[in-house]
Structures are given as C-alpha cells and as structure tokens.
Design an enzyme around this catalytic site. Structure first.
Site, PDB file in Angstrom:
ATOM      1  CG  HIS A  65      -7.029 -60.057-130.845  1.00 15.47           C
ATOM      2  ND1 HIS A  65      -8.601 -59.008-130.624  1.00 15.47           N
ATOM      3  CD2 HIS A  65      -6.662 -60.782-130.824  1.00 15.47           C
ATOM      4  CE1 HIS A  65      -9.013 -60.388-131.082  1.00 15.47           C
ATOM      5  NE2 HIS A  65      -7.962 -61.033-130.710  1.00 15.47           N
ATOM      6  CG  ASP A  67      -6.148 -54.969-133.972  1.00 16.48           C
ATOM      7  OD1 ASP A  67      -5.929 -55.687-133.764  1.00 16.48           O
ATOM      8  OD2 ASP A  67      -7.201 -54.063-134.741  1.00 16.48           O
ATOM      9  CG  HIS A  68      -5.960 -52.956-130.109  1.00 13.75           C
ATOM     10  ND1 HIS A  68      -6.931 -52.442-129.812  1.00 13.75           N
ATOM     11  CD2 HIS A  68      -6.688 -53.647-131.421  1.00 13.75           C
ATOM     12  CE1 HIS A  68      -7.799 -52.246-130.197  1.00 13.75           C
ATOM     13  NE2 HIS A  68      -7.718 -53.392-131.259  1.00 13.75           N
ATOM     14  CG  HIS A 145     -12.423 -57.990-127.871  1.00 17.31           C
ATOM     15  ND1 HIS A 145     -13.365 -57.849-129.878  1.00 17.31           N
ATOM     16  CD2 HIS A 145     -11.741 -58.107-129.175  1.00 17.31           C
ATOM     17  CE1 HIS A 145     -12.043 -58.045-130.222  1.00 17.31           C
ATOM     18  NE2 HIS A 145     -11.903 -57.976-130.322  1.00 17.31           N
ATOM     19  CG  ASP A 216     -11.244 -54.297-130.783  1.00 21.23           C
ATOM     20  OD1 ASP A 216     -10.919 -52.930-131.249  1.00 21.23           O
ATOM     21  OD2 ASP A 216     -10.767 -55.085-131.496  1.00 21.23           O
TER      22      ASP A 216
END
Length: 309
Positions: A65, A67-68, A145, A216
């Site tokens: 993802h 944001d990672h 996730h 996550d």
C-alpha cells in the site's frame, strides 16, 4: 538497540504524523540501521534525526500500500548523493511486487544508483525465515489485511556472557592479555601454577532482544505467534474502542484488539502506531487509557520518538 519512529500515521500524512516508517537502530550491535516500511516523506523525517542514510543497510516492507512504500524511490535516490567511498549496497525485503515497483520508479524517473539493490521478494503464503546473520534472525508471517501483508519478528541471538574482572583480580590474575584469553574461553595457568578455568569467570550467555513489527492487519493468530514473549510489539491501532466492525471491514485493528494480542502473546511492551488522522490529541490519551484496561504496558508513539530497548 533503539526504535525510532519516522511515521506513525495511517493512510495519509497529517500535520502531526507522517505515514508509516520506523528505524531499528542497531549501531552498537552491527553498525547498521534497518528500516521497516518507507512511506511518503520518510527521508524528510530522517533529516530530523541523527540517522545517516548510508547506515541504512536493509529495508523490510510489510505490504505494498502506498502509505508504506511511496517514500522508497526518493530515499534510494537521495541515498546515492554521498561521497563515493560511502556508497554501500542495500537489501530490500518484501512481498512479490516490491522489486517491480522500485525498478519501474527508478527507470521512469531516469534515476541511476551508484550502489546495488539486492531484492529479497517472498510469497506471503509460504514465507518464514527471511534473514539470518551471526547476530540476528528475522522471520516473517502473513497477516490478515486487504492485500498480501506480513509482520516481522527480529530475534537477536544470545549475547556472550560477561567477564567477572573483579573475581579474576581477586584470584591473582594480572590485568592484560590473560583477561582476553579467559574472555575467549581459554583456561590459563598463572606463574605460581594456579589454573584459572575460564568458565568459572564468565557469566552464562544472556538472551538477546526480540522485536515484533507488524504491518496493517485485522486481529489474527499470526500476530500473536509473531509476538510471543517479545520485548516490544509494534502494532497498528487505526481504530478505537467500539469500532471493531469497521476495522475488520477495512483490514485493520482497534487499540483494544492490539492490546489483546499483546496480552495473549505475553509481550513486555506494546507500542501503538498507524494512528488515524481523525484522532485529535485529546483522543490519543483516551486510546491509551482504553487499551491499558487490557494490557497495562502500552504506549502510543509519536513521530521522531525513540524507544530504548
């Protein structure tokens, strides 16, 4: 050994929190820094620390993802702006796809690196041990996730016992080369014929630290397995008490679920991150307070905060 948090927010940057990244600082142990995830703006946060990019030897990605991982191409590029003698290779570990993401970003932007990237991609369904050195072992396991995602368990191997210098002096051993021989496990004989048995003056090996860093995830059994008896568990807390249904829908955990994982795993300390931007300062203290009803040793981390292990 320290953990420094470079980004503790969820989904998107906010004024208070950058997106996901943390540094495991192993400078005293192996003179390296290991990054876990590299969200947008990670290199900006690094500029606010004492971390030198050339010391970052390994990067572990939990999932793909944005944001990672969106900070990864920029960090790798900026890392190349060092003197030639400081250029060192870097290892990147992560789920299948991390290699193509990085290489495509570098190719499209015309970026040429003066050092090598060694990719270690894995299938999250079959992953296990991803790294072993003389001092550390790293395991990964699939979490729950919305896309393939793992958590990491970093195990420091047992540390050598310490030499009882005071007892050696009392036994008549002069300080100097003999101390070194005894510390290396060699028995020695003194000039007066006294035999010194090395094992009598060295304490037993000390257990190393165990650090668990999760990506996550919904609350799941894998989280507990990765965290069993860990000194520190870093766990997301995107949602708060009472939000279990929406957390599960979006593949995340609440603060209460994270606390239950910590309790079930028997960890020493729980560090909560991946905090939603919707939580204001007054909400943060309540998140911690609620979680502490299940697991007392809980702390909600902030960007740039450093935790000594």
């Amino acid at each position: 050994m320290q953990i420094q948090f470079l980004g503790t927010g969820a989904g998107q940057p906010s004024k208070a929190r950058n997106v996901s990244s943390l540094a495991l600082k192993l400078l005293d142990e192996i003179n390296q820094v290991w990054l876990f995830d590299c969200g947008e703006g990670t290199q900006n946060r690094i500029l606010e620390t004492t971390i030198r990019p050339r010391k970052v030897a390994k990067i572990f990605i939990t999932h793909l993802h944005g944001d990672h991982i969106f900070g990864l191409p920029g960090f790798l590029s900026s890392r190349s702006f060092q003197s030639s003698e400081e250029q060192t290779d870097i290892d990147i570990y992560g789920p299948v796809g991390i290699r193509s993401f990085v290489l495509a970003s570098l190719k499209v932007s015309g970026t040429r690196l003066p050092y090598r990237i060694h990719f270690h991609e894995f299938d999250v369904d079959t992953v296990g041990q991803v790294l072993e050195t003389d001092k550390f072992t790293v395991f990964a396991e699939k979490l729950d996730h919305t896309i393939p995602c793992v958590g990491y368990r970093v195990i420091q191997k047992d540390l050598e016992g310490t030499l009882d210098a005071e007892a050696l002096r009392a036994a008549g051993v002069p300080f100097g080369p003999l101390f070194g021989k005894i510390k290396n496990g060699q028995n020695v004989t003194l000039e007066d014929g006294t035999e010194i048995i090395a094992s009598d003056y060295i304490s037993p090996p000390r257990p190393g630290k165990v650090v668990t860093i999760l990506g996550d995830t919904r609350k799941c059994h894998a989280s507990v397995r990765l965290a069993v008896n860990a000194d520190v568990l870093v766990h997301e807390a995107t949602y708060g008490k009472g939000d279990e249904k929406i957390a599960r829908k979006h593949g995340h955990s609440t603060n209460m679920e994270a606390a239950q994982v910590a309790k079930d795993a028997g960890v020493k300390q729980l560090l909560l991150n991946h905090i939603s931007p919707r939580f204001l300062s007054k909400d943060i203290s309540q998140l911690r307070k609620d979680a502490s009803t299940i697991f007392e040793q809980v702390h909600i981390v902030k960007d740039l905060e450093e935790i000594e292990l």
